[in-house]
Design an enzyme around this catalytic site. Structure first.
Site, PDB file in Angstrom:
ATOM      1  N   THR A 197     -17.709  -7.952 -22.630  1.00  0.00           N
ATOM      2  CA  THR A 197     -17.248  -6.577 -22.400  1.00  0.00           C
ATOM      3  C   THR A 197     -17.030  -6.374 -20.899  1.00  0.00           C
ATOM      4  O   THR A 197     -15.987  -5.854 -20.482  1.00  0.00           O
ATOM      5  CB  THR A 197     -18.242  -5.555 -22.979  1.00  0.00           C
ATOM      6  OG1 THR A 197     -18.365  -5.809 -24.388  1.00  0.00           O
ATOM      7  CG2 THR A 197     -17.755  -4.136 -22.777  1.00  0.00           C
ATOM      8  N   HIS A 245     -13.893  -8.240 -19.720  1.00  0.00           N
ATOM      9  CA  HIS A 245     -12.696  -7.494 -20.146  1.00  0.00           C
ATOM     10  C   HIS A 245     -12.494  -6.245 -19.269  1.00  0.00           C
ATOM     11  O   HIS A 245     -11.393  -6.015 -18.751  1.00  0.00           O
ATOM     12  CB  HIS A 245     -12.883  -7.123 -21.622  1.00  0.00           C
ATOM     13  CG  HIS A 245     -11.851  -6.230 -22.221  1.00  0.00           C
ATOM     14  ND1 HIS A 245     -10.913  -6.673 -23.128  1.00  0.00           N
ATOM     15  CD2 HIS A 245     -11.610  -4.896 -22.097  1.00  0.00           C
ATOM     16  CE1 HIS A 245     -10.142  -5.663 -23.517  1.00  0.00           C
ATOM     17  NE2 HIS A 245     -10.553  -4.565 -22.908  1.00  0.00           N
ATOM     18  N   GLU A 246     -13.559  -5.474 -19.092  1.00  0.00           N
ATOM     19  CA  GLU A 246     -13.415  -4.209 -18.356  1.00  0.00           C
ATOM     20  C   GLU A 246     -13.115  -4.441 -16.878  1.00  0.00           C
ATOM     21  O   GLU A 246     -12.337  -3.698 -16.272  1.00  0.00           O
ATOM     22  CB  GLU A 246     -14.672  -3.343 -18.514  1.00  0.00           C
ATOM     23  CG  GLU A 246     -15.022  -2.955 -19.951  1.00  0.00           C
ATOM     24  CD  GLU A 246     -13.909  -2.241 -20.700  1.00  0.00           C
ATOM     25  OE1 GLU A 246     -13.008  -1.675 -20.059  1.00  0.00           O
ATOM     26  OE2 GLU A 246     -13.933  -2.253 -21.944  1.00  0.00           O
ATOM     27  N   TRP A 257      -1.745  -6.919 -25.963  1.00  0.00           N
ATOM     28  CA  TRP A 257      -0.704  -6.384 -26.847  1.00  0.00           C
ATOM     29  C   TRP A 257       0.057  -5.223 -26.196  1.00  0.00           C
ATOM     30  O   TRP A 257       0.931  -4.623 -26.815  1.00  0.00           O
ATOM     31  CB  TRP A 257      -1.282  -5.979 -28.204  1.00  0.00           C
ATOM     32  CG  TRP A 257      -2.187  -4.773 -28.180  1.00  0.00           C
ATOM     33  CD1 TRP A 257      -1.831  -3.493 -28.499  1.00  0.00           C
ATOM     34  CD2 TRP A 257      -3.573  -4.724 -27.825  1.00  0.00           C
ATOM     35  NE1 TRP A 257      -2.925  -2.656 -28.352  1.00  0.00           N
ATOM     36  CE2 TRP A 257      -4.003  -3.390 -27.936  1.00  0.00           C
ATOM     37  CE3 TRP A 257      -4.508  -5.687 -27.395  1.00  0.00           C
ATOM     38  CZ2 TRP A 257      -5.315  -2.989 -27.653  1.00  0.00           C
ATOM     39  CZ3 TRP A 257      -5.810  -5.277 -27.109  1.00  0.00           C
ATOM     40  CH2 TRP A 257      -6.196  -3.952 -27.240  1.00  0.00           C
ATOM     41  N   ASP A 297       2.414  -6.454 -21.436  1.00  0.00           N
ATOM     42  CA  ASP A 297       1.224  -6.414 -20.564  1.00  0.00           C
ATOM     43  C   ASP A 297       1.588  -6.732 -19.111  1.00  0.00           C
ATOM     44  O   ASP A 297       0.705  -6.920 -18.280  1.00  0.00           O
ATOM     45  CB  ASP A 297       0.142  -7.368 -21.086  1.00  0.00           C
ATOM     46  CG  ASP A 297       0.593  -8.827 -21.060  1.00  0.00           C
ATOM     47  OD1 ASP A 297       1.784  -9.101 -20.756  1.00  0.00           O
ATOM     48  OD2 ASP A 297      -0.241  -9.713 -21.340  1.00  0.00           O
ATOM     49  N   VAL A 301       2.676  -9.394 -17.903  1.00  0.00           N
ATOM     50  CA  VAL A 301       2.270 -10.761 -17.569  1.00  0.00           C
ATOM     51  C   VAL A 301       3.186 -11.690 -18.350  1.00  0.00           C
ATOM     52  O   VAL A 301       3.269 -11.591 -19.574  1.00  0.00           O
ATOM     53  CB  VAL A 301       0.795 -11.016 -17.969  1.00  0.00           C
ATOM     54  CG1 VAL A 301       0.434 -12.482 -17.784  1.00  0.00           C
ATOM     55  CG2 VAL A 301      -0.144 -10.129 -17.151  1.00  0.00           C
ATOM     56  N   THR A 323       1.602 -14.668 -20.967  1.00  0.00           N
ATOM     57  CA  THR A 323       0.887 -14.324 -22.201  1.00  0.00           C
ATOM     58  C   THR A 323       1.923 -14.010 -23.269  1.00  0.00           C
ATOM     59  O   THR A 323       2.911 -13.340 -22.984  1.00  0.00           O
ATOM     60  CB  THR A 323      -0.012 -13.081 -22.005  1.00  0.00           C
ATOM     61  OG1 THR A 323       0.789 -12.000 -21.499  1.00  0.00           O
ATOM     62  CG2 THR A 323      -1.150 -13.370 -21.042  1.00  0.00           C
TER      63      THR A 323
HETATM   64  N1  ARG Z   1     -13.367  -1.019 -24.321  1.00  0.00           N
HETATM   65  C1  ARG Z   1     -13.413  -1.918 -25.435  1.00  0.00           C
HETATM   66  C2  ARG Z   1     -14.226  -1.260 -26.564  1.00  0.00           C
HETATM   67  O1  ARG Z   1     -15.069  -0.426 -26.284  1.00  0.00           O
HETATM   68  C3  ARG Z   1     -14.060  -3.208 -25.002  1.00  0.00           C
HETATM   69  C4  ARG Z   1     -13.767  -4.354 -25.886  1.00  0.00           C
HETATM   70  C5  ARG Z   1     -14.382  -5.600 -25.312  1.00  0.00           C
HETATM   71  N2  ARG Z   1     -14.416  -6.650 -26.292  1.00  0.00           N
HETATM   72  C6  ARG Z   1     -15.469  -7.492 -26.439  1.00  0.00           C
HETATM   73  N3  ARG Z   1     -15.414  -8.450 -27.310  1.00  0.00           N
HETATM   74  N4  ARG Z   1     -16.540  -7.360 -25.728  1.00  0.00           N
HETATM   75  O2  ARG Z   1     -13.993  -1.526 -27.722  1.00  0.00           O
HETATM   76 ZN    ZN Z   2      -9.706  -2.712 -22.822  1.00  0.00          ZN
HETATM   77 CA    CA Z   3       3.012 -10.990 -21.838  1.00  0.00          CA
END
Ligand code: ARG
Ligand code: ZN
Ligand code: CA
Length: 305
Positions: free
Chosen positions: A213, A216-217, A228, A236, A238, A241
């Site tokens: 998480t 990703h953040e 997506w 995106d 990019v 991808t």
């Molecule tokens: N902001 C997204 C959520 O709250 C974070 C997703 C991150 N994904 C993960 N596998 N940790 O759903």
């Molecule tokens: Zn996100």
């Molecule tokens: Ca792309």
């Protein structure tokens, strides 16, 4: 001068408000702020222009400099369990240092068709300070961001211009975490993580107990978007991808084919998809360049160098 493509961008983010049911809170909060603050769209378009031209012109310089990010961890707790251990915090930093340097254990399992684009972002993270505050609140909402406001029992960020502030608390609405993108208010800048979805030990809870998480953040915090593009077969910004129909969840079986034009195999193992932690394990060169561009002179995160 702003090109058509980036002008469309703010329209595109407002559109998505009504398109998807479940969305990353990072995207949702950006949309809320865009409605409240008309100048923000322009600011974000400027950052987008800068990012694009930096990548076109400075592609060799982009990989040259060292980036070290000091982290301030702000822990808000009511119960002892919410007051997470230093071991849990450090397990998260360890994951970040692997995921952003191509040293995570799954990096060499990236499928062959993507092995030419998988990238180390080359950023080192370290904890500078942990601040803890006890509260009477059982949970916190991302919409009002009160966890960042001392008058509501929260903790104000420390030096957000050159520190990455993380807030660890119990979030409402089943949100794992969310980030503020470059261009938004500095006094609310940083990443919020639910204490159940940070690190790999202690309170960390499967299937989100591999620290992804935060990976990703922090990607959003460094200006990368969902793979997506937040709409069906969206963009995106990019090029290396593939286009994805929509977010992928759980643990997709490889190969998962997109029905977007060209029916590419989707890069479901990218950190900017929505799969379970164990199933996401790579960034691409294009994502790396967008992130590192923020640190160039004139870039939104240049003060970190
Ligand atoms: N902001 C997204 C959520 O709250 C974070 C997703 C991150 N994904 C993960 N596998 N940790 O759903
Ligand atoms: Zn996100
Ligand atoms: Ca792309």
């Amino acid at each position: 001068e702003i090109e058509k493509e980036s002008l469309n961008y703010s329209a595109r983010i407002s559109d998505t408000l009504f398109v998807n049911e479940r969305k990353c809170a990072s995207q949702e909060i950006l949309e809320i702020e865009l409605k409240e603050n008309p100048d923000l769209a322009l600011k974000i378009e400027e950052i987008e222009e800068f990012t694009k031209s930096a990548i076109n012109l400075d592609i060799k310089d982009i990989t040259k400099f060292k980036i070290r990010i000091p982290i301030i961890v702000n822990v808000l707790y009511r119960t002892p369990a919410e007051n997470i251990s230093l071991a849990q915090i450090y397990s998260q930093i360890n994951v970040l240092n692997q995921d952003y340097n191509g040293t995570n254990p799954e990096f060499n399992q990236v499928p062959g068709i993507f092995s030419g684009v998988k990238a180390s972002v080359d950023i080192v993270f370290y904890v500078e300070k942990v601040i803890r505050r006890q509260t009477t609140r059982t949970s916190w909402a991302f919409r009002n961001e009160e966890m960042k406001k001392p008058e509501f029992g929260g903790i104000a960020p420390t030096s957000p211009e050159n520190r990455l502030n993380l807030w660890v608390c119990t979030l409402e609405g089943g949100i794992l975490g969310y980030a503020k993108a470059p261009g938004t208010a500095l006094e609310l800048d940083g990443v919020v993580l639910d204490s159940k979805y940070i690190g790999t030990n202690g309170r960390a809870t499967a299937p989100f107990n591999k620290g992804r998480t935060a990976t990703h953040e922090i990607g959003h915090w460094l200006n990368i978007r969902h793979i997506w593009g937040d709409r069906t077969c969206g963009n995106d910004f990019v090029s290396d991808t593939p286009s994805h129909n929509a977010p992928n969840y759980g643990s997709p079986i490889f190969p998962h084919y997109s029905t977007c034009p060209g029916t590419p195999i989707e890069m479901t193992m990218n950190f900017m998809d929505y799969t379970d932690d164990a199933s996401m394990y790579m960034f691409t060169y294009g994502q790396r360049d967008r992130m590192r561009a923020q640190f160039l002179p004139g870039g939104y995160r240049n003060a970190f160098l």
